[in-house]
Design an enzyme around this catalytic site. Structure first.
Site, short mmCIF file in Angstrom:
data_model
loop_
_atom_site.label_atom_id
_atom_site.label_comp_id
_atom_site.label_asym_id
_atom_site.label_seq_id
_atom_site.Cartn_x
_atom_site.Cartn_y
_atom_site.Cartn_z
CB THR A 28 -0.91 0.00 1.25
OG1 THR A 28 -1.58 -1.26 1.32
CG2 THR A 28 -1.93 1.10 1.17
CE LYS A 140 1.27 -3.72 3.32
NZ LYS A 140 0.98 -3.06 4.58
CD GLU A 173 2.27 -5.97 12.87
OE1 GLU A 173 3.06 -5.30 12.18
OE2 GLU A 173 1.67 -6.95 12.42
C1 LIG Z 1 -0.25 -5.34 10.04
C2 LIG Z 1 0.55 -4.18 9.53
N1 LIG Z 1 1.73 -3.88 10.10
C3 LIG Z 1 2.47 -2.85 9.68
C4 LIG Z 1 2.06 -2.03 8.64
C5 LIG Z 1 2.92 -0.87 8.20
O1 LIG Z 1 3.51 -1.13 6.95
P1 LIG Z 1 4.06 0.02 5.98
O2 LIG Z 1 4.98 0.87 6.78
O3 LIG Z 1 4.76 -0.74 4.92
O4 LIG Z 1 2.88 0.78 5.49
C6 LIG Z 1 0.84 -2.31 8.02
C7 LIG Z 1 0.40 -1.47 6.90
O5 LIG Z 1 -0.68 -1.59 6.39
C8 LIG Z 1 0.08 -3.41 8.47
O6 LIG Z 1 -1.09 -3.70 7.89
#
Ligand SMILES: Cc1ncc(COP(=O)(O)O)c(C=O)c1O
Length: 274
Positions: A28, A140, A173
């Site tokens: 994203t 991800k 997280e």
């Molecule tokens: C579960 C989860 N952790 C962490 C993140 C942060 O990821 P990023 O910094 O790549 O947007 C996301 C982003 O959607 C997420 O869904």
């Protein structure tokens, strides 16, 4: 705009393994001035995720071009990429010679209240726990039922995010963000070798901390570490950094480490809403 394997408004097969097994990855990205932000970092994470899952990685030049085309339709917005192992028959065994499916689409910018970056956000603790699986940790990937269940735990719009623990009680997280904890003069973020998503913004913040000479570490974080923290903040590619101003009943203030990093991110032009 929706591109499927490069075709405007193309279709996805009902046999796609992304649908059957969550067999794929996503990204994203924030879009500002019709340009995707942190594109190289997102493309690298996708490539690394493909390598770990044994999915043939996308041709970067093609995907980059598609993301740019979709991003160009938005002054401010979001581009999402889904990349799956592609079509398969019945059964889990990945088909030989399968061809991945590539989906690129855009969304309007989420209407988060503007003051979240400055004033900070309210955060709760989720009851839903994250399972530990080192083979999936950091990815991800498209299996996000834990986040779906955790995010269903509250509807109060004043609560911006929920923190999740793993099955052993370590803090990992947020449902859609990574967590940073400032304590004892150090910037800490949970180690993600057993579960969690290694966010692009988290990676950038760790790199910035290193450049700025802020002592930082990826480590096990316990609930007690949150009680002792002088600052807590959240990161993701869309929000940048949100300081936490309340965790359950505990009040906190946005602190100097978060402010310093926010200023640095702003200066580098990587925030959609500076
Ligand atoms: C579960 C989860 N952790 C962490 C993140 C942060 O990821 P990023 O910094 O790549 O947007 C996301 C982003 O959607 C997420 O869904």
């Amino acid at each position: 705009v929706l591109l499927i394997d490069g075709e405007p408004d193309g279709g996805v097969s009902a046999l796609d393994r992304g649908l059957h097994y969550g067999d794929g990855l996503f990204e994203t990205l924030a879009v500002r001035d019709r340009r995707p932000l942190l594109l190289d970092r997102h493309l690298s994470r996708l490539q690394a995720g493909c390598a770990r899952l044994g999915i043939e990685a996308p041709a970067t030049a093609v995907l980059r071009r598609e993301i740019e085309v979709v991003a160009a339709t938005r002054e401010l917005g979001v581009v999402k990429i889904l990349f799956t192992r592609g079509r398969g028959g019945r059964g889990y065994a990945p088909p030989e010679g399968g061809r991945p499916t590539r989906i690129v689409l855009d969304y309007p910018w989420p209407d988060y209240p503007r003051d979240r970056t400055d004033r900070g956000v309210r955060v709760r603790m989720c009851a839903t726990r994250l399972a530990c699986n080192p083979r999936l940790a950091g990815l991800k990937h498209l299996n996000r039922l834990e986040q779906v269940l955790a995010r269903s735990e509250w509807t109060d719009p004043e609560v911006a995010e929920g923190l999740m623990l793993d099955l052993e009680g370590a803090v990992v997280e947020g449902t859609m963000s990574n967590l940073f904890v400032v304590g004892g003069g150090r910037l800490l973020t949970p180690d993600l070798s057993r579960c969690g998503v290694a966010g692009v913004m988290r990676g950038l913040v760790l790199d910035l901390a290193h450049e700025l000479g802020l002592p930082a570490a990826q480590t096990r974080v316990e609930a007690q570490d949150l009680d002792r923290a002088s600052e807590l903040f959240l990161s993701n590619s869309l929000i940048g950094l949100w300081p936490v101003r309340r965790l359950e009943e505990r009040a906190l203030e946005p602190g100097p480490v978060c402010r310093r990093l926010q200023a640095e991110l702003r200066a580098r032009g990587v925030l959609a809403v500076p």
